[in-house]
Design a protein around this motif. Structure first.
Motif, PDB file in Angstrom:
ATOM      1  N   SER A  35      38.186 -40.816 -12.930  1.00 53.22           N
ATOM      2  CA  SER A  35      37.260 -39.789 -13.439  1.00 53.22           C
ATOM      3  C   SER A  35      37.326 -38.473 -12.673  1.00 53.22           C
ATOM      4  O   SER A  35      36.403 -37.669 -12.765  1.00 53.22           O
ATOM      5  CB  SER A  35      35.804 -40.278 -13.430  1.00 53.22           C
ATOM      6  N   GLN A  36      38.360 -38.256 -11.930  1.00 51.68           N
ATOM      7  CA  GLN A  36      38.535 -36.974 -11.242  1.00 51.68           C
ATOM      8  C   GLN A  36      39.771 -36.281 -11.817  1.00 51.68           C
ATOM      9  O   GLN A  36      40.766 -36.935 -12.087  1.00 51.68           O
ATOM     10  CB  GLN A  36      38.744 -37.195  -9.735  1.00 51.68           C
ATOM     11  N   GLU A 220      30.958 -36.837  -6.468  1.00 48.76           N
ATOM     12  CA  GLU A 220      30.548 -37.701  -7.573  1.00 48.76           C
ATOM     13  C   GLU A 220      31.556 -37.618  -8.703  1.00 48.76           C
ATOM     14  O   GLU A 220      32.148 -36.573  -8.948  1.00 48.76           O
ATOM     15  CB  GLU A 220      29.150 -37.303  -8.084  1.00 48.76           C
ATOM     16  N   ARG A 221      31.719 -38.736  -9.410  1.00 53.07           N
ATOM     17  CA  ARG A 221      32.685 -38.764 -10.501  1.00 53.07           C
ATOM     18  C   ARG A 221      32.190 -37.957 -11.693  1.00 53.07           C
ATOM     19  O   ARG A 221      31.001 -37.944 -11.993  1.00 53.07           O
ATOM     20  CB  ARG A 221      32.987 -40.213 -10.910  1.00 53.07           C
ATOM     21  N   GLU A 222      33.137 -37.314 -12.356  1.00 48.33           N
ATOM     22  CA  GLU A 222      32.808 -36.496 -13.528  1.00 48.33           C
ATOM     23  C   GLU A 222      33.034 -37.327 -14.776  1.00 48.33           C
ATOM     24  O   GLU A 222      34.126 -37.402 -15.291  1.00 48.33           O
ATOM     25  CB  GLU A 222      33.722 -35.257 -13.554  1.00 48.33           C
ATOM     26  N   ASN A 223      31.993 -38.023 -15.225  1.00 47.45           N
ATOM     27  CA  ASN A 223      32.213 -38.956 -16.329  1.00 47.45           C
ATOM     28  C   ASN A 223      32.113 -38.316 -17.694  1.00 47.45           C
ATOM     29  O   ASN A 223      31.408 -37.405 -17.913  1.00 47.45           O
ATOM     30  CB  ASN A 223      31.234 -40.111 -16.242  1.00 47.45           C
TER      31      ASN A 223
END
Ligand code: PLP
Length: 223
Positions: A35-36, A220-223
């Motif tokens: 997710s990055q 934080e992951r970019e979902n």
């Protein structure tokens, strides 16, 4: 916070944990990029990281294409479905998540001849959680013996994702089981893949050689 600052504090955490455990080194950072976006991975690569881990095959292939000019060692760390083994065997240097013989056999049979043997770890479900992948502690030796007989795989050690625990001692409890399992089986393995952003100190205390780090490095992951 940018990736450089995060990497510096991550490296500081690793150094402190090594000191406290009286270890001199021997911990590699596996940058977990799920997710990055590729530019963030590129930044981490430019800062000196070489090992990158991905959980989802399609996402991983897109990143490999975007970062094709980089000398990255690619690790597959997600669940392996049998219809994906051919692509995984061709596109990765390591697979951490081998937890059944059928998958190991397929990876072995499908590893391209022009590539060196595929590095693998056996994923162990130390908490015995129904929701998690990984083989039971008691069955790990049988799987290890079978994998030793597969010439296109190089069995490097064990991997785990322990049940979440908030404090150091409880984190250690599960991670210790992986260290003890490795010691009791007695193979000449060099790898314990354990420790994530929240429990890397406990993992290093228990002998981790690869820590798999996502949020502490990329945010934080970019979902
Ligand atoms: C996402 C993931 C990590 C990294 O987790 P963070 O808490 O973001 O460091 C490590 N290992 C596996 C198998 C993962 O799926």
């Amino acid at each position: 916070m940018n990736i450089q600052t995060r990497l510096q504090s991550l490296q500081q955490r690793i150094r402190s944990a090594l000191d406290r455990a009286n270890r001199k080194g021997g911990v590699a950072i596996l940058a977990v990029g799920k997710s990055q976006p590729p530019p963030k991975l590129l930044r981490a690569y430019q800062l000196g990281l070489k090992h990158f881990g991905e959980n989802y095959l399609q996402e991983a292939l897109a990143k490999q294409a975007a970062l094709g000019h980089c000398e990255i060692i690619w690790h597959f760390i997600g669940p392996v479905q049998s219809n994906k083994t051919r692509v995984i065997a061709a596109h990765f240097d390591w697979v951490h998540s081998v937890d059944r013989l059928k998958i190991a056999q397929r990876l072995n049979d499908q590893r391209p001849t022009w590539r060196p043997p595929l590095n693998v770890c056996i994923q162990v479900n130390v908490g015995g959680e129904a929701s998690k992948a990984g083989i039971a502690l008691k069955q790990a030796d049988e799987l290890a013996q079978a994998i030793q007989g597969l010439p296109r795989l190089r069995l490097r050690g064990l991997m785990t994702i322990p049940p979440p625990a908030s404090d150091f001692e409880n984190q250690r409890k599960y991670l210790r089981q992986l260290r003890e399992l490795k010691a009791s089986l007695g193979y000449d393995w060099d790898t314990l893949s354990m420790g994530m952003s929240r429990d890397l100190e406990a993992a290093i205390t228990e002998g981790a050689t690869i820590v798999r780090i996502g949020t502490a490095l990329f945010g934080e992951r970019e979902n």
